[in-house]
Scaffold this active site. Structure first.
Site: not given
Length: 308
Positions: A87, A118
């Site tokens: 963004e 992960e």
């Protein structure tokens, strides 16, 4: 780092007494419960205000010296980091490399669950090496439960390269410790759905990242007042926003704003400086460069030089 087999004591894994009857609530009762629990995110941000401010200062200093900001996470945490980084260019016209998101599993993990990745410490280390992190950079590790090996591996690798590190988790320090330059704890309590950290933990993480990235961009001169004067004019909506900023701050007509926007190569910041100083585009660019992109400083400098 907490043993991976004994995570049940973590705040993010505990059961929430307020939602013991979750599967028996009406739709309206569910909405009300979520609303009450989500209010805890605001308190968590308030309690973390000092560490958030430290993160803003540290990141601003690094970026002013030519560094980059990297978010690192897995699963929901990684997706939120990538989202915030993505963004920044359209909102602040920042180069894509200035703020980057690193997620375990790469781009594919944005749309397909790959949470098993992960657990690989070495993958986090490799991601840091691949991005050629240096002592100029900032690496912000996001891990709701605080124990994600991928994030720990990335942060340790970043530290070994001299980069500054920020640790963001939703568990208290006594449950998980990490030696980072800034330690942010966003304590929202157990989730309504036990262990589902895409809920309150995800919400408060998004809020914290919004605060950090926006504040850093403000400090870098991407904002004048509360207007995004470095907005990238890449579509009709953003062009309209740019025009409205020019009209609101100068009082010019829409036609005048459109013409000035074109003369400034669609740079709102440069257009405003040209309007307020009568400089041409070349002169405005030079003055902004001298003032490190700070529009207010550029206007004041021109006023002072004009009064001599």
């Amino acid at each position: 780092m907490t043993n991976l087999e004994t995570r049940g004591h973590l705040l993010t894994e505990q059961a929430n007494a307020s939602s013991e009857n979750l599967d028996r609530l009406t739709s309206l009762e569910l909405v009300d419960l979520f609303n009450r629990e989500d209010a805890r995110t605001l308190l968590a941000i308030a309690h973390a205000r000092e560490s958030l401010a430290q993160a803003i200062d540290l990141t601003t200093q690094a970026l002013k010296k030519g560094g980059r900001l990297f978010y690192v996470g897995a699963g929901t945490s990684g997706r939120l980091g990538v989202l915030d980084a993505a963004e920044c260019p359209p909102t602040f016209c920042s180069p894509p490399e200035l703020v980057q998101g690193i997620i375990a599993g790469g781009a594919g993990a944005l749309i397909r669950s790959s949470e098993e990745l992960e657990d690989r410490v070495t993958d986090g280390e490799k991601a840091i090496a691949h991005r050629q992190i240096t002592e100029l950079d900032i690496v912000l590790g996001i891990t709701a439960g605080g124990t994600t090996p991928y994030v720990h591996g990335a942060l340790q690798a970043a530290k070994s390269r001299g980069a500054k590190t920020i640790f963001m988790a939703c568990v208290p320090r006594e449950q998980v410790t990490f030696d980072a330059d800034v330690d942010i704890r966003l304590l929202v309590g157990p989730e309504i759905l036990a262990g589902s950290t895409r809920l309150k933990a995800g919400t408060v993480t998004k809020m914290a990242l919004n605060i950090i990235s926006t504040s850093v961009m403000v400090r870098l001169g991407k904002v004048y007042g509360n207007r995004m004067v470095d907005v990238a004019v890449t579509n009709n909506k953003l062009r309209d926003r740019a025009m409205r900023i020019l009209i609101d701050l100068t009082g010019m007509t829409r036609q005048q704003a459109a013409e000035l926007l074109e003369r400034s190569n669609k740079s709102v910041k440069l257009a405003l400086l040209m309007y307020w100083t009568d400089l041409d585009a070349e002169g405005g660019i030079q003055l902004l460069d001298e003032c490190q992109g700070q529009l207010r400083d550029a206007v004041l400098k021109h006023q002072k030089s004009s009064s001599l």
